[in-house]
Design an enzyme around this catalytic site. Structure first.
Site, PDB file in Angstrom:
ATOM      1  CG  ASP A  55      -1.843   0.993   0.924  1.00  0.00           C
ATOM      2  OD1 ASP A  55      -3.134   0.980   0.682  1.00  0.00           O
ATOM      3  OD2 ASP A  55      -1.557   2.261   1.395  1.00  0.00           O
TER       4      ASP A  55
ATOM      5  CD  GLU B  35      -0.208   5.922   2.261  1.00  0.00           C
ATOM      6  OE1 GLU B  35      -1.303   6.907   1.744  1.00  0.00           O
ATOM      7  OE2 GLU B  35      -1.153   4.988   2.670  1.00  0.00           O
TER       8      GLU B  35
ATOM      9  CG  ASP C  48      -2.280   0.797  -3.946  1.00  0.00           C
ATOM     10  OD1 ASP C  48      -1.165   1.567  -3.209  1.00  0.00           O
ATOM     11  OD2 ASP C  48      -2.951   0.463  -3.507  1.00  0.00           O
TER      12      ASP C  48
ATOM     13  CG  HIS D 250      -5.283   8.458   4.104  1.00  0.00           C
ATOM     14  ND1 HIS D 250      -5.985   6.824   2.825  1.00  0.00           N
ATOM     15  CD2 HIS D 250      -6.661   8.842   4.721  1.00  0.00           C
ATOM     16  CE1 HIS D 250      -7.258   7.487   3.331  1.00  0.00           C
ATOM     17  NE2 HIS D 250      -7.539   8.131   4.432  1.00  0.00           N
TER      18      HIS D 250
ATOM     19  CG  ASP E 131      -3.273   2.691   4.780  1.00  0.00           C
ATOM     20  OD1 ASP E 131      -4.120   2.575   5.518  1.00  0.00           O
ATOM     21  OD2 ASP E 131      -4.049   3.126   3.985  1.00  0.00           O
TER      22      ASP E 131
HETATM   23  P1  AMP Z   1      -4.661   5.760   0.465  1.00  0.00           P
HETATM   24  O1  AMP Z   1      -3.726   4.216  -0.102  1.00  0.00           O
HETATM   25  O2  AMP Z   1      -6.601   5.554   0.245  1.00  0.00           O
HETATM   26  O3  AMP Z   1      -4.153   5.961   1.545  1.00  0.00           O
HETATM   27  O4  AMP Z   1      -4.389   6.375  -0.808  1.00  0.00           O
HETATM   28  C1  AMP Z   1      -3.438   6.468  -1.428  1.00  0.00           C
HETATM   29  C2  AMP Z   1      -2.171   7.789  -1.864  1.00  0.00           C
HETATM   30  O5  AMP Z   1      -3.832   8.251  -2.353  1.00  0.00           O
HETATM   31  C3  AMP Z   1      -1.906   8.722  -0.393  1.00  0.00           C
HETATM   32  O6  AMP Z   1      -1.088   8.564  -0.100  1.00  0.00           O
HETATM   33  C4  AMP Z   1      -2.534   9.805  -1.229  1.00  0.00           C
HETATM   34  O7  AMP Z   1      -1.326  10.164  -2.176  1.00  0.00           O
HETATM   35  C5  AMP Z   1      -3.783   9.803  -1.892  1.00  0.00           C
HETATM   36  N1  AMP Z   1      -5.125   9.452  -1.758  1.00  0.00           N
HETATM   37  C6  AMP Z   1      -5.929   9.349  -0.864  1.00  0.00           C
HETATM   38  N2  AMP Z   1      -7.274   9.958  -0.703  1.00  0.00           N
HETATM   39  C7  AMP Z   1      -6.745  11.255  -0.840  1.00  0.00           C
HETATM   40  C8  AMP Z   1      -7.867  12.125  -0.954  1.00  0.00           C
HETATM   41  N3  AMP Z   1      -9.103  12.698  -0.266  1.00  0.00           N
HETATM   42  N4  AMP Z   1      -6.959  13.560  -1.428  1.00  0.00           N
HETATM   43  C9  AMP Z   1      -6.077  13.247  -2.042  1.00  0.00           C
HETATM   44  N5  AMP Z   1      -4.520  12.365  -2.418  1.00  0.00           N
HETATM   45  C10 AMP Z   1      -5.641  11.359  -1.659  1.00  0.00           C
HETATM   46 MG    MG Z   2      -2.432   3.956   1.948  1.00  0.00          MG
END
Ligand code: AMP
Ligand code: MG
Length: 398
Positions: free
Chosen positions: A170, A172, A270, A327, A332
């Site tokens: 996962d 970021e 991803d 996040h 995650d």
């Molecule tokens: P996640 O795996 O859901 O934690 O998200 C991976 C990446 O997606 C994050 O590190 C952000 O770069 C982008 N991301 C996730 N949610 C958002 C959001 N609400 N607004 C902007 N970018 C997001």
């Molecule tokens: Mg994540």
């Protein structure tokens, strides 16, 4: 007798070259025989299934010829699979569906009619986990009985997973509050959890932050969202170094070996977006191991018959709570791997369902899944820049 020997040799040969599951031939008497296959659809692919049917038809004709010479025509064909009748050619009408599948279908019907407390009672009395929503409990109980019934069969094949290991990943990435569509995300956290699909144990973890180069300063929004501090990325190696370290970690676990592992992610982004963009930015050839992957949301939705689940729903449906900070990449990945572990316990089969082809995200169809059991299939040498990305990168004179 010589025919028996020939057919037995043929059956062993077919099994040996691993084209088909071994067809068994039982000579009930010198005038009657039964053909039987351990082929069942969740394990063997459609292709092997169809080949098995054809192989059976061929053996059956040989036997009919033999018996007609001997003055009798008693050849029965038993396929251990539901819908066998529809898959076999019309002239092969002497088909008996394996009784185990009749029994299982009856049990499944009973389970479908149970209330949640009844399901919990049955799970409890069989020493199984009773947490989760009704759909999850039904699936768990059905799989328990399926495993139990099939275990009683001499032909039961243990270990139906396609890969001995799963790597749950996962990323970021850098972001703004409203990312424009062509925003060039850079990976800033690279976490991965290695799971053994047989024991369902968590075997190892890889974790590293990465220093972004295009946007070295994290936005306030990104820090608030991910919890990643500016100092975390400032002191981190660049993506190229982290990528090399990750491949060294994979190598340590022998994960480059064919059919050894498959990557599991929460959705397609991803690999199809974050890694794709990052490889272009870092001028790294897009890796073979990330050409196909398992989108956990899809496997989960299909397995438990629950629609479009988000990570929090996936956890709560199976009676788990998120641990850590949402996040944060490592948290995650850890929580996703908890879902994977529970699904493995419940009998879910993990198979590739998405891929990147010439930079474009593609869904792997059910038919193709049957043929794909390894990422090691050749056509992965091209860098995976999409047209959109290439335009963006040219624009930025990278
Ligand atoms: P996640 O795996 O859901 O934690 O998200 C991976 C990446 O997606 C994050 O590190 C952000 O770069 C982008 N991301 C996730 N949610 C958002 C959001 N609400 N607004 C902007 N970018 C997001
Ligand atoms: Mg994540």
């Amino acid at each position: 007798m010589s025919l028996t020997l020939t057919l037995t040799c043929f059956s062993a040969f077919v099994s040996y070259i691993k084209i088909l599951p071994q067809p068994f031939i039982y000579f009930v008497s010198h005038r009657t025989c039964i053909l039987y296959s351990n082929c069942f659809p969740t394990y063997h692919t459609c292709l092997t299934y169809n080949l098995t049917v054809q192989c059976f038809c061929f053996i059956k004709r040989l036997l009919q010829l033999y018996f007609s010479i001997a003055g009798n025509n008693s050849v029965y064909m038993i396929m251990s699979a539901p819908h066998a009748r529809s898959r076999v050619r019309k002239d092969d009408d002497e088909i008996i569906i394996d009784p185990v599948y009749h029994a299982l279908s009856r049990i499944n019907g009973d389970i479908n009619r149970m209330t949640k407390p009844q399901l919990q009672h049955h799970l409890n009395s069989n020493g199984l986990n009773e947490k989760g929503v009704k759909e999850v409990l039904m699936k768990r109980l059905k799989n328990y009985y399926k495993k139990q019934k099939l275990h009683m069969k001499p032909s039961y094949v243990e270990g139906m997973q396609h890969y001995p290991y799963l790597v749950v990943l996962d990323y970021e990435a850098t972001c703004e509050q409203q990312n424009p569509q062509d925003y060039l995300h850079e990976i800033i956290e690279f976490p991965a959890v290695l799971i053994d699909t047989t024991s369902t144990e968590r075997m190892d973890v890889f974790h590293s932050y990465c220093k972004p180069t295009l946007n070295p300063q994290l936005s306030e929004f990104c820090t608030n969202l991910t919890g990643i501090q500016q100092s975390d990325v400032d002191s981190a190696p660049d993506f190229t170094t982290v990528f090399t370290n990750f491949e060294t970690w994979m190598n340590k676990h022998d994960l480059f070996a064919p059919r050894k592992c498959a990557f599991v992610t929460d959705g397609p982004w991803d690999f199809s977006r974050f890694l794709n963009i990052q490889c272009c930015l870092s001028e790294i050839k897009y890796p073979r191991w990330a050409k196909k992957w398992i989108n956990l949301k899809k496997v989960y939705g299909n397995f438990y018959k629950l629609k479009k689940p988000k990570m929090m729903d996936m956890l709560s449906n199976i009676g788990l709570e998120f641990e850590g900070r949402h996040h944060c990449g490592m948290d995650d990945a850890t929580n996703l791997s908890r879902i994977v572990q529970r699904m493995l316990d419940d009998g879910a089969i993990f198979q590739f369902n998405e891929r990147l082809n010439s930079g474009k995200l593609e869904v792997i169809s059910e038919k193709e899944k049957a043929l794909l059991s390894s990422y090691d299939d050749g056509n992965a040498d091209v860098a995976e820049a999409t047209a959109v990305l290439t335009t963006s990168l040219n624009h930025l004179h990278l």
